[in-house]
Design an enzyme around this catalytic site. Structure first.
Site, PDB file in Angstrom:
ATOM      1  N   LYS A 112       0.827  -1.217   0.000  1.00 40.87           N
ATOM      2  CA  LYS A 112       0.000   0.000   0.000  1.00 40.87           C
ATOM      3  C   LYS A 112       0.855   1.257   0.000  1.00 40.87           C
ATOM      4  CE  LYS A 112      -3.626  -2.583   0.726  1.00 40.87           C
ATOM      5  NZ  LYS A 112      -4.837  -2.649  -0.021  1.00 40.87           N
TER       6      LYS A 112
HETATM    7  C1  LIG Z   1      -1.031  -7.789   2.312  1.00 40.47           C
HETATM    8  C2  LIG Z   1      -2.166  -7.670   1.356  1.00 40.47           C
HETATM    9  N1  LIG Z   1      -2.226  -8.510   0.322  1.00 40.47           N
HETATM   10  C3  LIG Z   1      -3.242  -8.458  -0.572  1.00 40.47           C
HETATM   11  C4  LIG Z   1      -4.259  -7.542  -0.455  1.00 40.47           C
HETATM   12  C5  LIG Z   1      -5.341  -7.516  -1.483  1.00 40.47           C
HETATM   13  O1  LIG Z   1      -5.145  -6.443  -2.365  1.00 40.47           O
HETATM   14  P1  LIG Z   1      -6.395  -5.791  -3.118  1.00 40.47           P
HETATM   15  O2  LIG Z   1      -7.336  -5.352  -2.066  1.00 40.47           O
HETATM   16  O3  LIG Z   1      -5.819  -4.665  -3.876  1.00 40.47           O
HETATM   17  O4  LIG Z   1      -6.981  -6.858  -3.967  1.00 40.47           O
HETATM   18  C6  LIG Z   1      -4.234  -6.635   0.615  1.00 40.47           C
HETATM   19  C7  LIG Z   1      -5.291  -5.614   0.816  1.00 40.47           C
HETATM   20  O5  LIG Z   1      -5.670  -4.887   0.010  1.00 40.47           O
HETATM   21  C8  LIG Z   1      -3.145  -6.676   1.512  1.00 40.47           C
HETATM   22  O6  LIG Z   1      -3.065  -5.798   2.497  1.00 40.47           O
HETATM   23  N1  LIG Z   2      -6.620  -5.111   2.245  1.00 42.18           N
HETATM   24  C1  LIG Z   2      -6.964  -3.747   2.343  1.00 42.18           C
HETATM   25  C2  LIG Z   2      -8.416  -3.495   2.222  1.00 42.18           C
HETATM   26  C3  LIG Z   2      -8.702  -2.148   1.644  1.00 42.18           C
HETATM   27  O1  LIG Z   2      -8.335  -2.182   0.318  1.00 42.18           O
HETATM   28  P1  LIG Z   2      -8.005  -0.919  -0.561  1.00 42.18           P
HETATM   29  O2  LIG Z   2      -6.902  -1.375  -1.419  1.00 42.18           O
HETATM   30  O3  LIG Z   2      -9.252  -0.616  -1.286  1.00 42.18           O
HETATM   31  O4  LIG Z   2      -7.606   0.226   0.307  1.00 42.18           O
HETATM   32  C4  LIG Z   2      -6.332  -3.178   3.594  1.00 42.18           C
HETATM   33  O5  LIG Z   2      -5.296  -3.661   3.970  1.00 42.18           O
HETATM   34  O6  LIG Z   2      -6.849  -2.296   4.223  1.00 42.18           O
END
Ligand SMILES: Cc1ncc(COP(=O)(O)O)c(C=O)c1O
Ligand SMILES: N[C@@H](CCOP(=O)(O)O)C(=O)O
Length: 467
Positions: A112
């Site tokens: 993120k």
């Molecule tokens: C460590 C981790 N892996 C995978 C995901 C999944 O990614 P996305 O929500 O973009 O599909 C998340 C949360 O978004 C995450 O925090």
């Molecule tokens: N896995 C995410 C959930 C939120 O997803 P986002 O990519 O839309 O912000 C988290 O870790 O908070």
């Protein structure tokens, strides 16, 4: 470049407007009105570029008049200067055809940071041009929250209210959020699931009075500016593995469909991607949707991969819009049906379009643990449970053996120390950049998952902060 809503009723905005708005006023998500593309020569020319220069090339066509190239370069230099690895998102080889794209070298140890470090700076840049004070409301299953808080803590014209599901994030994830005591940061533990938190956030945006009274904005991947910076690492990795002369596949641990949608955007821009493997845990709405066309919300089951414990994947709407002929009015009806009944069938165009690029796999806890052990024993790597879900899917899906498969390593193993220790017998240590997490005071409120409780909490504090 203008941005249009997936639900067809909100006006188009430029990049700056879409970034500050987050969600469109008709409840839809913004997408660029067309996909910019690169030629094979342009991709080949990116092989020698640093991460920052790759980011400038990839993001520039999306920003239109909102930023000059030099302004964008300056922001990317600042954002990626905070990463602990000189390659920003290094590629690690696991065996003869599997690679790991390490996306966790940022300040909060998850992918993120790649998007949110830049988004924090974009907010600041755009707010300096206006007399606006933003109220960010976000939902997190653990990682978005800490990355967003790190990116905006202490910024003068922003307050952030971050909702996480009480008791359903790891202790490291929670403390990364709740030990930030900056006056503009508010953490709320919701008595419910991530889906409940995300639904509350969307409802706040859909309440036109509330949204305009507090200038709401989003840090979740419903905000287009989150996704555009994630496109960069697909390009960065693929050109290093031989693209555009060679196709590359990506396996993506998936929850809200943001990360893998960024891969789809890279493909739409011309990057030769053989397959995007959508790896889910047992919260498998996306696996069912891609395999059977059945997008129906189940009850969230808590797992050792809490960040993926999601049963409504916001960004899937963007894919459905693009695959369904970009008919916002029709998609708006389809989404309204889903919101009312918690279920919908994909149309044939949506299913067939998705099948051209996406494959899915549902990985249960045993397969996840086995893969963590495989990575440890066979490749000498301690990996986090979410990345293990991606790698398990990469192992499971049959592909042309000459195609390299890159698994997106989305979090540092130390964020999930208990699960890693259970699977491998090794307890990863927190890198020093995480700071003294366990020696710091925590601050957060616990609230029921009701609109009234959350909006009155937010309103009271947002009013006080604005004086
Ligand atoms: C460590 C981790 N892996 C995978 C995901 C999944 O990614 P996305 O929500 O973009 O599909 C998340 C949360 O978004 C995450 O925090
Ligand atoms: N896995 C995410 C959930 C939120 O997803 P986002 O990519 O839309 O912000 C988290 O870790 O908070």
């Amino acid at each position: 470049m203008q941005y249009i809503s997936t639900r067809g009723r909100a006006g188009a905005l430029d990049f700056e407007g879409a970034t500050l708005a987050g969600l469109a006023s008709d409840g839809g998500l913004y997408l660029p009105e067309h996909w910019p593309t690169f030629t094979a020569d342009e991709f080949a020319a990116m092989r020698g570029l640093s991460y920052v220069e790759t980011a400038v090339r990839v993001i520039l066509p999306f920003v239109g008049e909102s930023l000059s190239e030099d302004e964008l370069r300056d922001l990317c230099t600042q954002a990626y200067g905070r990463f602990a690895h000189a390659a920003v998102t290094p590629l690690l080889q696991l065996d003869h055809r599997h690679w790991f794209l390490e996306l966790f070298h940022g300040p909060t140890l998850a992918f993120k940071d790649v998007a949110l470090q830049l988004l924090g700076l974009l907010f600041e840049k755009f707010l300096a041009r206006r007399d606006t004070h933003l109220t960010i409301v976000g939902a997190t299953s653990g990682d978005t929250g800490s990355a967003a808080i790190d990116a905006v803590a202490g910024r003068a014209k922003i307050d952030i209210f971050m909702l996480h599901p009480a008791g359903r994030v790891s202790d490291v994830q929670r403390r990364q959020m709740t030990t930030v005591l900056a006056p503009n940061v508010y953490n709320i533990a919701i008595e419910g699931s991530f889906d409940d938190a995300q639904a509350l956030v969307k409802r706040m945006f859909n309440d036109a009075d509330f949204a305009s009274r507090f200038d709401l904005s989003a840090v979740n991947s419903i905000n287009w500016a989150r996704l555009v910076s994630q496109v960069v690492y697909y390009v960065y990795a693929a050109v290093r593995l031989g693209a555009p002369d060679r196709k590359v596949a990506f396996a993506v641990p998936t929850g809200n469909f943001g990360d893998v949608f960024a891969g789809y955007v890279a493909a739409r821009m011309g990057l030769p991607i053989e397959r995007l493997i959508v790896a889910t845990n047992v919260n498998d709405i996306l696996h069912r949707a891609l395999r059977e066309g059945d997008y129906s919300q189940g009850t969230v089951i808590p797992t050792a991969t809490p960040s993926m414990d999601i049963q409504v994947s916001s960004n899937f709407e963007r894919l459905l819009f693009d695959l369904g002929g970009r008919d916002g009015i029709a998609l708006g009806e389809q989404m309204k049906g889903f919101e009312a009944t918690k279920a919908m069938r994909l149309t044939n165009a949506q299913r067939d379009g998705a099948a051209k690029l996406f494959t899915s796999a549902r990985i249960d806890g045993d397969a996840m643990s086995r893969t963590m052990r495989w990575a440890y024993d066979a490749a000498g790597q301690v990996i986090d449970p979410h990345s293990a879900v991606g790698l398990a899917a990469a192992h499971q899906v049959e592909l042309d053996p000459s195609v390299p498969v890159v698994t997106l390593a989305t979090a540092h193993p130390a964020k999930f120390r208990d699960a890693v220790e259970r699977a491998t017998g090794t307890r990863p240590t927190l890198p020093s950049r995480a700071g003294d997490l366990f020696g710091r005071e925590e601050r957060y409120a616990t609230l029921p998952a009701t609109f009234e409780a959350v909006t009155s909490y937010v309103a009271e504090r947002a009013v006080a902060r604005r004086g």
